[in-house]
Design an enzyme around this catalytic site. Structure first.
Site, short mmCIF file in Angstrom:
data_model
loop_
_atom_site.label_atom_id
_atom_site.label_comp_id
_atom_site.label_asym_id
_atom_site.label_seq_id
_atom_site.Cartn_x
_atom_site.Cartn_y
_atom_site.Cartn_z
N LYS A 258 0.91 -1.00 -0.04
CA LYS A 258 -0.21 -0.05 0.17
C LYS A 258 0.73 1.37 -0.14
O LYS A 258 0.26 2.35 0.16
CB LYS A 258 -0.84 -0.02 1.12
CG LYS A 258 -0.18 0.12 2.52
CD LYS A 258 -0.98 0.54 3.76
CE LYS A 258 -0.14 0.64 4.94
NZ LYS A 258 -1.10 1.02 6.13
N SER B 200 -10.23 2.20 -2.23
CA SER B 200 -9.61 3.32 -1.49
C SER B 200 -10.18 4.56 -2.19
O SER B 200 -10.66 4.38 -3.50
CB SER B 200 -8.13 3.33 -1.79
OG SER B 200 -7.72 4.61 -1.56
N THR C 149 -8.58 6.51 -3.43
CA THR C 149 -7.80 7.02 -4.61
C THR C 149 -8.28 6.35 -5.88
O THR C 149 -7.85 7.20 -6.72
CB THR C 149 -6.41 6.12 -4.20
OG1 THR C 149 -5.45 6.75 -5.20
CG2 THR C 149 -6.34 4.63 -4.38
N TYR D 61 0.04 1.90 -7.19
CA TYR D 61 -0.80 1.44 -6.23
C TYR D 61 -2.22 1.72 -6.19
O TYR D 61 -2.92 0.81 -6.24
CB TYR D 61 -0.40 2.10 -4.71
CG TYR D 61 -1.35 1.98 -3.66
CD1 TYR D 61 -1.65 0.80 -3.11
CD2 TYR D 61 -2.21 2.97 -3.30
CE1 TYR D 61 -2.75 0.49 -2.07
CE2 TYR D 61 -3.18 2.89 -2.39
CZ TYR D 61 -3.52 1.74 -1.86
OH TYR D 61 -4.29 1.58 -0.73
N LYS E 231 -5.86 -0.70 -7.09
CA LYS E 231 -7.35 -0.71 -6.57
C LYS E 231 -8.09 -0.58 -7.88
O LYS E 231 -9.25 -1.14 -7.92
CB LYS E 231 -7.42 0.40 -5.54
CG LYS E 231 -6.45 0.24 -4.44
CD LYS E 231 -6.91 -0.87 -3.39
CE LYS E 231 -5.86 -1.29 -2.36
NZ LYS E 231 -6.32 -2.60 -1.73
N PHE F 172 -11.62 6.25 2.96
CA PHE F 172 -10.78 7.50 3.04
C PHE F 172 -9.68 7.59 3.74
O PHE F 172 -8.90 6.41 3.60
CB PHE F 172 -11.89 8.51 3.40
CG PHE F 172 -12.81 8.79 2.19
CD1 PHE F 172 -13.71 7.79 1.76
CD2 PHE F 172 -12.79 9.84 1.32
CE1 PHE F 172 -14.52 8.00 0.63
CE2 PHE F 172 -13.28 10.12 0.10
CZ PHE F 172 -14.21 9.02 -0.27
N ASN G 283 2.41 8.68 5.93
CA ASN G 283 1.01 9.24 6.03
C ASN G 283 1.07 10.00 7.51
O ASN G 283 2.13 10.12 8.23
CB ASN G 283 -0.06 8.02 6.52
CG ASN G 283 -0.24 7.27 5.15
OD1 ASN G 283 0.27 5.91 5.29
ND2 ASN G 283 -0.73 7.82 4.29
#
Ligand code: NAD
Ligand code: UD1
Length: 332
Positions: free
Chosen positions: A84, A124, A126, A149, A153, A178, A199
């Protein structure tokens, strides 16, 4: 229910396993431990009083999966396993496509061979790329991912959707997370990335602890209320509850798509202030350049999950900050 959880010793998987064990499900975890520790299984037992079955196995290992499916005959798979790290995926695209996509294909083939056609998939926000507007609703177009990444998804959502079209016995939930932060109230499990965190929250807690000297705030010239990036932070225990809430849907074939967020956006400076307020610990920070690939703001419209699943995020930003700090402090 008998539930196979891939990636179950990881951050979100472990919090979900707690809730499954607490409500009495039989939980079988598969994890290759590339980004988590086997000791998480002990923590799950300490928290819940029940020990899940655990296999150190890779989802790309067809024979291992086959043995596990033969032994336990799971009814549903909750599929968290995957790599991830956005930045790493840019430098190692083949590893990301191989692990996330080939791994999922192998898992799906073994599921089909064992007549298990229910999957809850970790997607995600994303997949929305740069949204045209916020809040983001599930009907918004997907695409325009900016790193391998995110593309894994997007592709996996497509593959899973195609599967439900090909065979109406499949039921798939695409849960678009989120920004999960925070940790279990026990302080025994949480987000513990190796190396320097990418992160925000794990970076903040390490600055608070003194393991890292200063937080870089990536840009203060975005068109947001204070110029810093705005995101939809959700407590990981609320996110985990979303997985439990979607399980009844799995009786209905087809694709079930849900945003899992709070519907509220907070900026980086809001997070720093909330952390300081709720823990009493000061965060040293400096404003730096924008991080390439970042968008100004991203938050969800979570009303579909509220209406159809009866699920809503309940914990506050203060709960998220306090629990993340509690976990960081309790780490060796
Ligand atoms: P995590 O890294 O803590 O957990 C993933 C787990 O999968 C790890 O324990 C890892 O060891 C395992 N794993 C990886 N590849 C594997 C393989 N081939 N076989 C077996 N196990 C394997 O990550 P997380 O934050 O808990 O994320 C869980 C899922 O949710 C991931 O698919 C991730 O992409 C997705 N997601 C996470 C976030 C987030 O902010 N954390 C946001 C959106 C989506
Ligand atoms: C990141 C991923 C995204 C993934 C999501 C959830 C990127 C570009 N995107 O999103 O694909 O789905 O995590 O795991 O990595 N920030 C700082 N300083 C820091 C770290 C972050 O200012 O040291 C800011 C960022 O600019 C952003 C906010 O904090 O505005 C949140 O960042 P982060 O926690 O990395 O999450 P996302 O960028 O939303």
């Amino acid at each position: 229910m008998r539930i196979l959880v891939t990636g179950g010793t990881g951050y979100i998987g472990s919090h979900t396993c707690v809730q499954l064990l607490e409500r009495g499900d039989d939980v079988i975890i598969i994890d290759n431990l590339c980004n988590s520790e086997a000791s998480v299984v002990d923590s799950l037992e300490k928290i819940t009083g029940r020990r899940p079955v655990f296999y150190e196995a890779d989802i790309r290992d067809r024979e291992a999966l086959d043995r596990i499916f033969s032994a336990y005959d799971p009814e549903v798979v909750i599929h968290f396993a995957g790599l991830k790290a956005v930045g790493e995926s840019v430098s190692k695209p083949l590893e990301y496509y191989e692990n996330n996509i080939s791994g999922t294909l192998t898992l799906l083939e073994v599921m089909r061979a064992h007549d298990c056609r229910k999957m809850v998939f970790s997607s995600s926000a994303t997949v929305y790329g740069t949204p045209a507007s916020v809040p983001i609703r599930e009907e918004f177009p997907t695409g325009g991912t900016t790193n391998p990444y995110g593309t894994t998804k997007l592709f996996l959502e497509r593959i899973l959707t195609d599967l439900t079209v090909s065979d109406p016995r499949w039921s798939v939930a695409l849960l678009r997370y989120f920004n999960p932060i925070g940790a279990h109230q026990s302080g025994l499990i949480g987000d513990d990335p190796t190396g320097i965190p990418n992160n925000l929250m794990p970076y903040v807690t390490r600055v608070a602890k003194g393991t890292l000297p200063v937080l870089s705030v990536y840009g203060n010239d975005y068109p947001t209320h204070d110029g810093t990036g705005v995101r939809d932070y959700i407590h990981v225990e609320d996110l985990a509850a979303g997985h439990v809430a979607v399980l009844p849907c799995m009786k209905t074939p087809g694709v079930h798509i849900y945003n899992l967020g709070t519907g509220v956006g907070y900026s980086v400076l809001d997070i720093i202030n909330a952390f300081e307020r709720s823990t009493g610990v000061k965060i040293a920070y400096r404003i730096t350049e924008r991080r390439p690939g970042d968008i100004a703001e991203c938050w969800s419209d979570p009303s579909r999950a509220a209406k159809e699943l009866g699920w809503k995020a309940e914990r506050t930003l203060e709960d998220m900050c306090r629990s993340a700090w509690n976990f960081e402090k309790s780490k060796a």
